[in-house]
Design a protein around this motif. Sequence first.
Motif, mmCIF file in Angstrom:
data_model
loop_
_atom_site.group_PDB
_atom_site.id
_atom_site.type_symbol
_atom_site.label_atom_id
_atom_site.label_comp_id
_atom_site.label_asym_id
_atom_site.label_seq_id
_atom_site.Cartn_x
_atom_site.Cartn_y
_atom_site.Cartn_z
ATOM 1 N N PHE A 159 0.828 -1.208 0.000
ATOM 2 C CA PHE A 159 0.000 0.000 0.000
ATOM 3 C C PHE A 159 0.863 1.257 0.000
ATOM 4 N N GLN A 165 2.400 1.992 -3.293
ATOM 5 C CA GLN A 165 1.437 2.461 -4.277
ATOM 6 C C GLN A 165 1.065 3.926 -4.066
ATOM 7 N N VAL A 166 0.926 4.358 -2.809
ATOM 8 C CA VAL A 166 0.371 5.695 -2.537
ATOM 9 C C VAL A 166 1.425 6.786 -2.401
ATOM 10 N N ASP A 167 2.660 6.434 -2.095
ATOM 11 C CA ASP A 167 3.696 7.457 -1.894
ATOM 12 C C ASP A 167 4.541 7.589 -3.165
ATOM 13 N N VAL A 189 1.492 8.738 5.922
ATOM 14 C CA VAL A 189 0.150 8.162 5.793
ATOM 15 C C VAL A 189 -0.555 8.142 7.144
#
Length: 319
Positions: free
Chosen positions: A47, A50-52, A304
Motif C-alpha cells: 500500500f 502504491q500511494v507514496d 500516511v
Amino acid sequence: MSMQNTTSSSDFILLGLLVNSEAVGVVFTVILAVFVVAVTANLVMTFLIQVDSRLHTPMYFLLSQLSIMDILFICTTVPKLLADMTSKEKTISSVACGIQIFLYLTMIGSEFFLLGLMAYDRYVAVCNPLRYPVLMDHKLCVLLAAGAWLGGSLDGFLLTAITMNVPYCGSRSINHFFCEIPAVLRLACADTSLYETLMYTCCVLMLLIPISIISTSYSLILFTVHRMRSAEGRRKAFATCSSHLTVVSVFYGAAFYTYVLPQSFHTPEQDQVVSAFYTIVTPMLNPLIYSLRNKDVIGAFTKVFACCSSAQKVATGDV
C-alpha cells in the motif's frame, strides 16, 4: 472408525507439526500471530509503495512484487495448518494437495528469480547511478517482474504434474504440515529416483541462475565501493544493499537445505523446522527487514499515519 478408513482413497492425511499435545495451543497462537503480522506487514508495504510517489522507483516496484509473493506464499500453507491444528480431520484431497504444491513451488521459484533481479537493480543503482533511470525504466521493471512470475510458474507446472502422476499406495499419511514434494514422494510405491534426479537438477538450476546474478552484481558493487573515496558514499552503498543481502541469505539458505542437500542428511523433524521457517517466518521477516532499516518506508508510513490521524480528527470534530 479410524481416520484412515473414513477418508477417500485418493485423499492424503497431513500429520502436521511434531508438537507436544500440551503445547498445541501455544504453537497455534504463535503461528496465528506470525501469520497476521506477515500478511499485515506485506499489505502495508504494498500500500505504501502504491500511494507514496517517493517510492515509485524500480527498487520499490520489485519490492512490492516480493510482498505480493510473500502474501500468497504464507497463505498457501498456514490457513490449512491452523485449520488442521483445531480439527480431528486432517485430510487433504489429491487435487488440493496438487494445488498446494503448485502454488508454493511457483512462489518460491518466483522469489528465487526476483531476488536475483533485485541484486541487478542494486548493481545499476550503485555502479551506474547516472544511467539508472534509463537502464531501469518502468517497462523493463514490468518485464523483469513478469519473467520472475513466469519462471516460477513453469517450475510449478513441471514438478507438480510429475509429482501428482506418481503412483501412491499403502499409507496416505504425509509426515508434514503441508504437501511438500520430498514428504509426498516418501509415500510413492514406485521407483522415484529418476524424478528425484530431475527435481534436484531443476532446483539446482533455479538456484544457480539467480545466485550467479547476485554474485556477479555484488562483486561489481564491492569493486565500485572499494574505489569510492568518500566514506559517506561507501556507507550509503552498503546501506542500500544490506537489507537485500539479509533476505537473500535467509531465503536461499533454507531453500538450499530443502532442495539441494541430499536426502541422507534430512530427517522429518529437521525438514519440518526448516519448512516452517521459510514458509511461515520468512514472509514476516522480509517486509520488516526492508521497512525497519529504510528511512523512505518509515517516512511514507509516518506521512500516511499523520494523514489518517488528521482525517479522523476532522471527522470527529476535534479540530
